[in-house]
Write a protein that holds these residues in place. Structure first.
Motif, PDB file in Angstrom:
ATOM      1  N   LEU A 132     -13.092  13.854  -6.099  1.00 26.89           N
ATOM      2  CA  LEU A 132     -11.780  13.086  -6.190  1.00 26.89           C
ATOM      3  C   LEU A 132     -10.708  13.783  -5.793  1.00 26.89           C
ATOM      4  O   LEU A 132      -9.840  13.243  -4.875  1.00 26.89           O
ATOM      5  N   GLY A 175       0.435   6.556  -5.588  1.00 25.08           N
ATOM      6  CA  GLY A 175       0.485   6.690  -6.946  1.00 25.08           C
ATOM      7  C   GLY A 175      -0.592   5.903  -7.703  1.00 25.08           C
ATOM      8  O   GLY A 175      -1.151   6.307  -8.660  1.00 25.08           O
ATOM      9  N   PHE A 176      -0.622   4.663  -7.113  1.00 21.64           N
ATOM     10  CA  PHE A 176      -1.943   3.657  -7.951  1.00 21.64           C
ATOM     11  C   PHE A 176      -3.221   4.616  -7.569  1.00 21.64           C
ATOM     12  O   PHE A 176      -3.999   4.686  -8.644  1.00 21.64           O
ATOM     13  N   LEU A 178      -4.101   7.651  -7.313  1.00 17.51           N
ATOM     14  CA  LEU A 178      -3.968   8.907  -8.118  1.00 17.51           C
ATOM     15  C   LEU A 178      -4.112   8.496  -9.553  1.00 17.51           C
ATOM     16  O   LEU A 178      -5.045   9.117 -10.348  1.00 17.51           O
ATOM     17  N   TYR A 179      -3.365   7.444  -9.973  1.00 19.51           N
ATOM     18  CA  TYR A 179      -3.650   7.063 -11.536  1.00 19.51           C
ATOM     19  C   TYR A 179      -4.929   6.438 -11.616  1.00 19.51           C
ATOM     20  O   TYR A 179      -5.613   6.731 -12.668  1.00 19.51           O
ATOM     21  N   MET A 181      -7.626   7.451 -10.162  1.00 17.54           N
ATOM     22  CA  MET A 181      -8.518   8.528 -10.046  1.00 17.54           C
ATOM     23  C   MET A 181      -8.336   9.409 -11.794  1.00 17.54           C
ATOM     24  O   MET A 181      -9.397   9.959 -12.443  1.00 17.54           O
ATOM     25  N   ALA A 182      -6.930   9.519 -11.953  1.00 18.70           N
ATOM     26  CA  ALA A 182      -6.762   9.962 -13.343  1.00 18.70           C
ATOM     27  C   ALA A 182      -7.455   9.378 -14.524  1.00 18.70           C
ATOM     28  O   ALA A 182      -8.016  10.023 -15.295  1.00 18.70           O
ATOM     29  N   LEU A 183      -7.453   8.005 -14.585  1.00 23.57           N
ATOM     30  CA  LEU A 183      -8.155   7.219 -15.568  1.00 23.57           C
ATOM     31  C   LEU A 183      -9.520   7.446 -15.571  1.00 23.57           C
ATOM     32  O   LEU A 183     -10.273   7.587 -16.567  1.00 23.57           O
ATOM     33  N   TYR A 185     -11.260  10.096 -14.407  1.00 21.25           N
ATOM     34  CA  TYR A 185     -11.531  11.186 -14.982  1.00 21.25           C
ATOM     35  C   TYR A 185     -11.297  11.373 -16.502  1.00 21.25           C
ATOM     36  O   TYR A 185     -12.150  11.882 -17.293  1.00 21.25           O
ATOM     37  N   ALA A 186     -10.276  10.594 -17.012  1.00 21.65           N
ATOM     38  CA  ALA A 186      -9.989  10.679 -18.447  1.00 21.65           C
ATOM     39  C   ALA A 186     -11.292   9.658 -18.990  1.00 21.65           C
ATOM     40  O   ALA A 186     -11.417  10.690 -20.227  1.00 21.65           O
ATOM     41  N   GLY A 189     -14.925  12.056 -17.707  1.00 15.66           N
ATOM     42  CA  GLY A 189     -14.634  13.638 -17.747  1.00 15.66           C
ATOM     43  C   GLY A 189     -15.189  14.263 -16.503  1.00 15.66           C
ATOM     44  O   GLY A 189     -15.443  15.380 -16.515  1.00 15.66           O
ATOM     45  N   LEU A 191     -15.036  14.612 -12.191  1.00 13.66           N
ATOM     46  CA  LEU A 191     -14.202  14.440 -10.786  1.00 13.66           C
ATOM     47  C   LEU A 191     -15.156  14.232  -9.775  1.00 13.66           C
ATOM     48  O   LEU A 191     -14.801  13.811  -8.596  1.00 13.66           O
ATOM     49  N   LEU A 218      -7.044   0.225 -10.233  1.00 11.04           N
ATOM     50  CA  LEU A 218      -5.978   0.874  -9.647  1.00 11.04           C
ATOM     51  C   LEU A 218      -6.484   1.547  -8.232  1.00 11.04           C
ATOM     52  O   LEU A 218      -5.802   1.699  -7.155  1.00 11.04           O
TER      53      LEU A 218
END
Lengths: 487, 100
Positions: A132, A175-176, A178-179, A181-183, A185-186, A189, A191, A218
């Protein structure tokens, strides 16, 4: 935790050699633009052209040998190879078309070609991303260069406005993404796209976990903006109309291809476990995108704006192959993107050549009588428009045929029917340009046309591509099918 | 220890405030600040997840995202300067040469 290992002299750098070639040429062109004075700055374009040719060489060595590099963050497999070749072809044609166009508009300096090269490098990185982070970096390298390119005609209010709108909405979309991707990952666990797939396959409860689903949504919004899918398309007409014509061609083909490469990679490598969730959603998006794009294109009076809406509609057709999600469907997406690159760059090249400095001549009225004033350009334009409309024996017809037959074979009859109906509607506005070109009297005193040898070569290559893919598509489809076997 | 869910909630709230700001504000600079706020909110999610998962990937991602945001700001502010020269302001309502 495994340490990040880089094989300095070996395959790691070989896997990104084509990107490195483009990057070094970008820097070289930038310097050359400062050293050369006045009119000689346009030679930077020829250097950039040479860079694109040189970047093909490392790809030749990679044929048939898929491998990963940089701890699996970058992958050079048949799929990324296909897209890298496509992006190089697009970049080559765009630079070819720009050579005289930029001199005419007074933007022929090093920065222009350096940014085109950088954007191509970003696109290629995106196509080869298996992680990612690499995907995000590739997307941003591409996008930031394109924001600047859209506004490169600094004195022209429309160009600046296009850059402004593209920048704000593009950054918003990042921004969307990236968010998302972050969720992802969260919740998983991981990428690495393969690891995400592994986690989702192991823990079945995750596939209906809210965090994963919000992340999926997102990601879809972020990609939707880049691909100009309805309802995330609002920026497209304004940006395509205002940006320099050569850059519009680049955005409509290169950016779209790279974004589709990223979307295919993320959805089919990392998120196949969520297929039940995204398939129906994309079905709706595909239909909305095709229908709205075509209906609004019907009443456009500006050819560039009409082509912008047509490019929205074409993204919808490509989504049909994506929704089918079979091997044929994915191969059809790849085929469509290549065919679309040839016909769309061709059409924009003709639009660029018909303009003059200070008079872009992009209104439909300006096309009146072009068939008699510039018979060769008009014939080329007619071929590209027929191909965009999907008339045999052109590439556009075969591309639509494969996409719709993939949908039918996957059981999406209604999607195919709606797609075919949409193509019928679309024929109206493509033919309307031809009616103006051949059946209307030219406007008094209107000067059109700007002689360009390089532009003519670009149009000839695009014509060759349109007929090659239209008359002998099977070899190419087989190539596309081999490329999507990585999923 | 603060539970990770709270960090995620904080991040979601800040992200939403950013999105609302982008949609409601009319000044391009403020809109851009809201976008930066969205990116920072994502950073909170990434760092919280990274700490919770005991992996460094998320933290490194934040560094890269910050670099990207800085590059974006450089290009964006240059575009705003150009716009200011033409329109004598950066209010998004006034920039409508083409149909928005």
């Amino acid at each position: 935790m495994e340490l990040f290992k880089v094989d300095v002299l070996g395959r790691d750098f070989l896997a990104v050699a084509q990107e490195l070639v483009l990057l070094s040429f970008a820097l070289g062109v930038l310097l050359l633009g400062v050293i050369l004075k006045g009119d000689r700055r346009r030679y930077t374009g020829y250097v950039a052209l040479f860079g694109y040719v040189l970047a093909f060489l490392p790809l030749l060595g990679a044929i048939g040998r898929g491998y990963e590099a940089f701890s699996g963050m970058v992958v050079l497999d048949p799929f990324s190879l296909f897209f890298k070749v496509l992006i190089l072809v697009v970049g080559f044609l765009v630079v070819l078309l720009s050579l005289d166009y930029t001199s005419r508009e007074g933007i022929a300096f090093g920065e222009y070609y350096a940014l085109v090269l950088l954007a191509s490098a970003g696109m290629m990185l995106m196509a080869g991303a298996a992680h990612l982070v690499t995907l995000f970096l590739g997307l941003e390298i591409m996008s930031i260069a394109i924001y600047a390119l859209a506004g490169i005609m600094r004195e022209d209010a429309r160009s600046v406005e296009a850059a402004f709108k593209y920048f704000l909405l593009g950054a918003f979309a990042s921004g969307f993404l990236l968010y998302g991707m972050a969720l992802t990952y969260a919740s998983t666990g991981a990428l690495h796209l393969r690891e995400i797939e592994g986690v989702l396959a192991q823990k079945a409860w995750l596939t209906s976990f809210p965090l994963v689903l919000v992340g999926l949504g997102l990601l879809l919004v972020g990609f939707g903006f880049k691909l100009a899918l309805v309802p995330f398309h609002m920026w497209t007409p304004d940006v395509y109309e205002g940006a320099p014509t050569s850059i519009t061609a680049f955005m409509a083909t290169g950016v779209k291809a790279a974004a589709f490469a990223g979307l295919l990679r993320v959805f089919f490598t990392a998120l196949p476990a969520l297929e039940g969730h995204w398939r129906e959603l994309l079905w709706v998006l595909a239909v909305a995108t095709m229908t709205l794009g075509n209906l609004v294109a019907l009443r456009q009076e500006d050819v560039k704006r009409m082509l912008a809406y047509s490019s929205i509609a074409h993204a919808g057709y490509i989504m049909v192959g994506f929704v089918a999600a079979t091997e044929l469907g994915r191969a059809a997406v790849l085929f469509y993107l290549f065919a679309y690159a040839f016909m769309n760059i061709g059409a924009f090249a003709v639009v660029a050549l018909l303009g003059r400095r200070g008079a872009p001549n992009t209104l439909l009225e300006d096309y009146a009588g072009v068939g008699f004033k510039h018979p060769l350009l008009a014939v080329a334009m007619a071929v590209f428009l027929f191909s965009l409309a999907g008339v045999p024996p052109t590439a556009g017809f075969m591309a639509k045929f494969y996409v719709f037959s993939a949908a039918v074979k996957a059981g999406y009859y209604w999607l195919a029917v709606l797609g075919v109906l949409n193509s019928a509607v679309a024929a109206y506005y493509y033919l309307r340009v031809m009616v103006y070109m051949y059946f209307r009297e030219p406007k008094e005193g209107l000067q059109t046309g700007y002689p360009s040898f390089a532009g003519a070569v670009a149009i000839l290559i695009a014509l060759w591509g349109v007929f090659q893919l239209g008359i002998m598509p099977s070899d190419f489809l087989a190539l596309a099918q081999r490329s999507v076997q990585v999923f | 220890m603060i539970p990770p869910a709270l960090y995620l909630a904080l991040s979601a709230v800040i992200f939403t405030i950013g999105v609302i700001g982008v949609l409601l504000r009319r000044d391009a600079i403020v809109i851009f600040m809201c976008i930066e706020m969205m990116l920072s909110a994502v950073g909170i999610t990434l760092i919280a997840a990274s700490r919770y998962l005991h992996s460094m990937d998320g933290v490194i991602f934040v560094f890269l995202a910050m670099t990207v945001a800085a590059a974006e700001a450089a290009v964006g502010l240059a575009i705003f300067v150009l716009l200011h020269r033409i329109y004598k302001g950066v209010k998004v309502d006034e920039i409508n040469l083409m149909k928005w």
